[in-house]
Design a protein around this motif. Structure first.
Motif, PDB file in Angstrom:
ATOM      1  N   PRO A   1       0.798  -1.238   0.000  1.00 60.34           N
ATOM      2  CA  PRO A   1       0.000   0.000   0.000  1.00 60.34           C
ATOM      3  C   PRO A   1       0.822   1.274   0.000  1.00 60.34           C
ATOM      4  CG  PRO A   1      -0.041  -1.037   2.163  1.00 60.34           C
ATOM      5  CD  PRO A   1       0.655  -1.995   1.249  1.00 60.34           C
ATOM      6  N   THR A   2       2.151   1.179   0.096  1.00 60.67           N
ATOM      7  CA  THR A   2       2.966   2.394   0.109  1.00 60.67           C
ATOM      8  C   THR A   2       3.043   3.056  -1.261  1.00 60.67           C
ATOM      9  OG1 THR A   2       5.041   1.221  -0.382  1.00 60.67           O
ATOM     10  CG2 THR A   2       4.388   1.405   1.946  1.00 60.67           C
ATOM     11  N   GLY A   3       2.670   2.339  -2.332  1.00 59.25           N
ATOM     12  CA  GLY A   3       2.659   2.928  -3.664  1.00 59.25           C
ATOM     13  C   GLY A   3       3.962   2.823  -4.428  1.00 59.25           C
ATOM     14  N   VAL A   4       4.934   2.081  -3.927  1.00 59.84           N
ATOM     15  CA  VAL A   4       6.192   1.945  -4.662  1.00 59.84           C
ATOM     16  C   VAL A   4       6.052   0.865  -5.729  1.00 59.84           C
ATOM     17  CG1 VAL A   4       7.532   2.664  -2.665  1.00 59.84           C
ATOM     18  CG2 VAL A   4       7.234   0.231  -3.124  1.00 59.84           C
ATOM     19  N   PRO A   5       6.828   0.951  -6.795  1.00 53.84           N
ATOM     20  CA  PRO A   5       6.799  -0.105  -7.809  1.00 53.84           C
ATOM     21  C   PRO A   5       7.259  -1.439  -7.221  1.00 53.84           C
ATOM     22  CG  PRO A   5       7.974   1.840  -8.593  1.00 53.84           C
ATOM     23  CD  PRO A   5       7.751   2.036  -7.134  1.00 53.84           C
ATOM     24  N   SER A   6       6.773  -2.522  -7.792  1.00 53.92           N
ATOM     25  CA  SER A   6       7.128  -3.851  -7.283  1.00 53.92           C
ATOM     26  C   SER A   6       8.624  -4.088  -7.269  1.00 53.92           C
ATOM     27  CB  SER A   6       6.430  -4.923  -8.124  1.00 53.92           C
ATOM     28  OG  SER A   6       5.035  -4.842  -7.969  1.00 53.92           O
ATOM     29  N   THR A   7       9.342  -3.518  -8.227  1.00 55.80           N
ATOM     30  CA  THR A   7      10.793  -3.664  -8.279  1.00 55.80           C
ATOM     31  C   THR A   7      11.465  -3.176  -7.007  1.00 55.80           C
ATOM     32  OG1 THR A   7      10.903  -3.548 -10.682  1.00 55.80           O
ATOM     33  CG2 THR A   7      12.853  -2.805  -9.499  1.00 55.80           C
ATOM     34  N   LEU A   8      10.847  -2.214  -6.327  1.00 55.52           N
ATOM     35  CA  LEU A   8      11.443  -1.612  -5.132  1.00 55.52           C
ATOM     36  C   LEU A   8      10.698  -2.005  -3.862  1.00 55.52           C
ATOM     37  CD1 LEU A   8      11.900   2.036  -6.508  1.00 55.52           C
ATOM     38  CD2 LEU A   8      13.324   0.009  -6.925  1.00 55.52           C
ATOM     39  N   SER A   9       9.839  -3.006  -3.951  1.00 60.12           N
ATOM     40  CA  SER A   9       8.941  -3.331  -2.850  1.00 60.12           C
ATOM     41  C   SER A   9       9.381  -4.569  -2.081  1.00 60.12           C
ATOM     42  CB  SER A   9       7.526  -3.552  -3.385  1.00 60.12           C
ATOM     43  OG  SER A   9       6.687  -4.072  -2.393  1.00 60.12           O
ATOM     44  N   GLU A  10       9.715  -4.389  -0.811  1.00 57.71           N
ATOM     45  CA  GLU A  10      10.060  -5.536   0.034  1.00 57.71           C
ATOM     46  C   GLU A  10       8.866  -6.459   0.244  1.00 57.71           C
ATOM     47  OE1 GLU A  10      12.258  -6.598   4.290  1.00 57.71           O
ATOM     48  OE2 GLU A  10      11.887  -4.514   3.717  1.00 57.71           O
ATOM     49  N   PRO A  11       7.649  -5.957   0.463  1.00 56.84           N
ATOM     50  CA  PRO A  11       6.516  -6.883   0.586  1.00 56.84           C
ATOM     51  C   PRO A  11       6.305  -7.737  -0.660  1.00 56.84           C
ATOM     52  CG  PRO A  11       5.919  -4.735   1.446  1.00 56.84           C
ATOM     53  CD  PRO A  11       7.248  -4.569   0.798  1.00 56.84           C
ATOM     54  N   VAL A  12       6.602  -7.204  -1.838  1.00 55.25           N
ATOM     55  CA  VAL A  12       6.409  -7.970  -3.065  1.00 55.25           C
ATOM     56  C   VAL A  12       7.547  -8.965  -3.273  1.00 55.25           C
ATOM     57  CG1 VAL A  12       6.287  -7.836  -5.591  1.00 55.25           C
ATOM     58  CG2 VAL A  12       5.001  -6.217  -4.185  1.00 55.25           C
ATOM     59  N   ILE A  13       8.795  -8.515  -3.179  1.00 57.63           N
ATOM     60  CA  ILE A  13       9.926  -9.391  -3.509  1.00 57.63           C
ATOM     61  C   ILE A  13      10.240 -10.349  -2.361  1.00 57.63           C
ATOM     62  CG2 ILE A  13      12.361  -9.493  -4.134  1.00 57.63           C
ATOM     63  CD1 ILE A  13      12.024  -6.821  -5.549  1.00 57.63           C
ATOM     64  N   THR A  14      10.475  -9.800  -1.181  1.00 56.56           N
ATOM     65  CA  THR A  14      10.832 -10.662  -0.044  1.00 56.56           C
ATOM     66  C   THR A  14       9.598 -11.338   0.549  1.00 56.56           C
ATOM     67  OG1 THR A  14      12.778  -9.320   0.464  1.00 56.56           O
ATOM     68  CG2 THR A  14      11.912 -10.727   2.219  1.00 56.56           C
ATOM     69  N   GLY A  15       8.538 -10.571   0.742  1.00 57.21           N
ATOM     70  CA  GLY A  15       7.354 -11.131   1.373  1.00 57.21           C
ATOM     71  C   GLY A  15       6.629 -12.127   0.496  1.00 57.21           C
ATOM     72  N   LEU A  16       6.214 -11.682  -0.686  1.00 59.40           N
ATOM     73  CA  LEU A  16       5.422 -12.545  -1.569  1.00 59.40           C
ATOM     74  C   LEU A  16       6.279 -13.554  -2.316  1.00 59.40           C
ATOM     75  CD1 LEU A  16       2.827 -13.365  -3.015  1.00 59.40           C
ATOM     76  CD2 LEU A  16       3.170 -11.429  -4.576  1.00 59.40           C
ATOM     77  N   LEU A  17       7.251 -13.071  -3.071  1.00 53.81           N
ATOM     78  CA  LEU A  17       7.997 -13.961  -3.953  1.00 53.81           C
ATOM     79  C   LEU A  17       8.872 -14.936  -3.180  1.00 53.81           C
ATOM     80  CD1 LEU A  17       8.784 -14.811  -6.785  1.00 53.81           C
ATOM     81  CD2 LEU A  17      10.421 -12.913  -6.863  1.00 53.81           C
ATOM     82  N   ARG A  18       9.613 -14.443  -2.203  1.00 50.66           N
ATOM     83  CA  ARG A  18      10.508 -15.324  -1.456  1.00 50.66           C
ATOM     84  C   ARG A  18       9.756 -16.174  -0.425  1.00 50.66           C
ATOM     85  NH1 ARG A  18      14.930 -15.643  -4.530  1.00 50.66           N
ATOM     86  NH2 ARG A  18      16.141 -13.706  -4.661  1.00 50.66           N
ATOM     87  N   LYS A  19       9.051 -15.508   0.481  1.00 48.53           N
ATOM     88  CA  LYS A  19       8.489 -16.225   1.629  1.00 48.53           C
ATOM     89  C   LYS A  19       7.223 -16.995   1.273  1.00 48.53           C
ATOM     90  CE  LYS A  19      10.508 -13.111   5.058  1.00 48.53           C
ATOM     91  NZ  LYS A  19      10.243 -12.111   6.153  1.00 48.53           N
ATOM     92  N   GLU A  20       6.309 -16.368   0.531  1.00 45.50           N
ATOM     93  CA  GLU A  20       5.049 -17.049   0.233  1.00 45.50           C
ATOM     94  C   GLU A  20       5.175 -18.037  -0.931  1.00 45.50           C
ATOM     95  OE1 GLU A  20       1.329 -14.963   0.275  1.00 45.50           O
ATOM     96  OE2 GLU A  20       2.272 -13.204   1.196  1.00 45.50           O
ATOM     97  N   LEU A  21       5.795 -17.601  -2.024  1.00 40.31           N
ATOM     98  CA  LEU A  21       5.909 -18.486  -3.178  1.00 40.31           C
ATOM     99  C   LEU A  21       7.118 -19.410  -3.097  1.00 40.31           C
ATOM    100  CD1 LEU A  21       4.892 -16.153  -6.149  1.00 40.31           C
ATOM    101  CD2 LEU A  21       3.469 -17.404  -4.526  1.00 40.31           C
ATOM    102  N   GLY A  22       8.020 -19.144  -2.176  1.00 44.21           N
ATOM    103  CA  GLY A  22       9.142 -20.044  -1.955  1.00 44.21           C
ATOM    104  C   GLY A  22      10.216 -20.004  -3.016  1.00 44.21           C
ATOM    105  N   TYR A  23      10.340 -18.903  -3.720  1.00 46.52           N
ATOM    106  CA  TYR A  23      11.327 -18.816  -4.792  1.00 46.52           C
ATOM    107  C   TYR A  23      12.724 -18.602  -4.231  1.00 46.52           C
ATOM    108  CZ  TYR A  23      13.811 -17.187  -8.909  1.00 46.52           C
ATOM    109  OH  TYR A  23      14.730 -17.037  -9.922  1.00 46.52           O
TER     110      TYR A  23
END
Length: 538
Positions: free
Chosen positions: A238-260
């Protein structure tokens, strides 16, 4: 390759250098790219059309770049490229250019995605290219999307998932790192992130059902790399930053949730969505803080140098931890070991006979022909008669800056029809009075590339359909949604690119030499749904 065990002792500057992929201008290594390799130990470089003449020159360039790194005591480089196939291909001359994603989607078989990726990957590897920024696994569910369109397999997430995973396996079987893109999804945007920041307002449930599904499949298939999108998704951050710069997207979603666990590489930080709002230097810091492993800056030396210095300073000031650098570096070096990047290139005399072969061209031709889609044939106009006088109306050459696309000057539909024995006159739409003397032609073919964006195409297509409805066949050579702009046409064929391979396949289909068995990989309208083929339905 023993570098992986040694990197822990490297200087901070050398560690950080490995986290960058930089582009340069020209067919030979510039003094600037030499400096970045020798002094900064950058992790990789990327080729654009500006770096590519033909296969032989690319082979030589790759060898020179690796020699620069080796002689400076630096690890071997990733050499990356955007070789998606179809309209998005940096390297055309001397290699086998494969059909693009939407053509593969129309052919509709995972075997096609896997085989075309494997052959493409094998040829790239022989030329020293070891990382392909492909496949694009965005779901093309927004007809107004200015940047994805035919780069997507389909508007259906299940199709994109299956074909994207198959392509990953194909590239990586050839020892070329696949890079699926653009996470977490760029298919439903109406804004091009090269020029502005797109915002996608869907909730998490919808993202799970569509955008994220292909990335889950690619992760399961073992993709080596994932590229981020410069797209804002408030439901994820919700902070409005692009996904490229987003810790919730890269670390939270991609790494932790999707297990990449593989490498996350940014899309180019010189795209306006980042450059105008943050700048590549701050963008690089924020991307690494968010969890990205490699930062791509494609064009400008000054911005590349500033980003390197900014990241070093950020670590020294404690804004970015050295542990985060080490985590990214570990993934990078592990992939370099896996890909055996220290392996010497074969001599050109050994490479030339095994790329662009007739067997490889047959693979490309088979899947291109399998993609040709007969959408309408209400008047029984097809197949065309070779002996009847035929007018082909061919659109302007249209550059599309987003991905080096252009309406190819390497051939035209009229040229291929003529080669196959048809009685053809071809006129450019931008010529003087292209609709003169229509009455003297028994058959008229109007070709459109992307009529929604190019008024001349749209206007001429509509006028021809109005003036000669019983004699006109329309064919789209990129965007199949063009049919919506001249729906009264009685016969309509879709191919999904205007490369010579697709035009040859289209000519064969129009003349009845091949059966147009492709099925629509997206819905045009309720009358022409996903999976539609008029030949199969008749």
């Amino acid at each position: 390759m023993t570098i992986q065990r040694e990197w822990q002792s490297w200087s901070l500057n050398k560690k950080i250098g490995q986290l960058f992929v930089f582009g340069f201008h020209g067919y030979e290594p510039t003094e600037q790219i030499k400096r970045l390799i020798e002094a900064n130990g950058i992790g990789g470089t990327i080729y654009f059309s500006r770096n590519v003449k033909d296969a032989k020159q690319v082979h030589k360039l790759s060898g020179e770049l690796q020699s620069i790194a080796k002689n400076a005591g630096q690890p071997p480089l990733f050499v990356a490229i955007d070789q998606e196939g179809g309209m998005v291909a940096r390297l055309v001359d001397g290699v086998t250019l494969m059909p693009g994603n939407m053509a593969i989607g129309a052919a509709g078989l995972a075997e096609g995605a896997r085989e075309t990726a494997r052959v493409c990957g094998e040829e790239l590897r022989q030329l020293g290219v070891t990382m392909n920024y492909a496949p694009c696994i965005d779901v093309n569910n927004n007809p107004d999307n200015p940047v994805i369109n035919v780069r997507s397999y389909s508007d259906r997430s299940d199709v994109v998932s299956e074909l994207g995973a198959a392509a990953v396996l194909g590239y990586q079987s050839a020892r070329v790192a696949a890079t699926v893109k653009h996470f977490p999804g760029h298919g439903d945007t109406a804004v091009d992130s090269h020029h502005a920041l797109p915002i996608l307002l869907h909730g998490r449930e919808r993202l799970e059902a569509i955008e994220l599904k292909p990335f889950r499949a690619a992760i399961k298939a073992g993709t080596d790399c994932i590229m981020t999108a410069h797209v804002c998704l408030p439901a994820l951050d919700p902070t409005g930053v692009p996904s490229t710069l987003s810790e919730p997207v890269i670390t939270g979603l991609l790494r932790k949730e999707l297990g990449y666990e593989g490498i996350v590489v940014t899309d180019c930080l010189e795209m306006d969505a980042i450059d105008k709002n943050y700048g590549p230097a701050q963008g690089a810091i924020k991307a690494l803080q968010a969890g990205a492993d490699m930062v791509l800056i494609s064009h400008t030396f000054e911005k590349q140098w500033a980003a390197l210095e900014a990241v070093i300073a950020a670590v020294e000031k404690g804004e970015l931890s050295e542990a985060r650098i080490d985590e990214a570096l570990d993934r990078i070096m592990s992939l370099k070991v896996k890909l055996e990047l220290d392996e010497s290139l074969k001599a050109w005399e050994q490479v030339e006979p095994i790329i662009g072969t007739e067997a490889n061209k047959a693979v490309a031709r088979r899947w291109s022909e399998a993609s040709v889609t007969l959408v309408k044939n209400d008047g029984g106009l097809l197949p065309l008669s070779r002996s009847e006088s035929t007018l082909v109306l061919w659109p302007d050459i249209v550059p599309v800056s987003v991905a080096d696309e252009m309406l190819s000057g390497d051939g035209s539909l009229g040229q291929f029809l003529g080669e196959y024995g048809a009685n053809v006159v071809e006129r450019r739409m931008n010529s003087d009075n292209p609709l003169a003397d229509l009455d003297r032609f028994a058959q008229i073919i109007v070709v459109t590339y992307d009529a929604s964006k190019h008024p001349l195409e749209r206007d001429i297509a509509r006028e021809v359909v109005k003036l000669a409805p019983e004699r006109t066949v329309a064919i789209s050579v990129r965007n199949p949604l063009d049919l919506l702009l001249y729906p009264e046409v009685k016969a309509y064929v879709a191919v999904y690119e205007c490369r010579p391979l697709a035009l040859a396949a289209a000519a064969k289909a129009l003349l009845g030499d091949i059966n147009p068995i492709g099925k629509l990989p997206l819905e045009i309208s309720a009358a022409y749904p996903f999976g539609w083929n008029a030949a199969a339905d008749s």
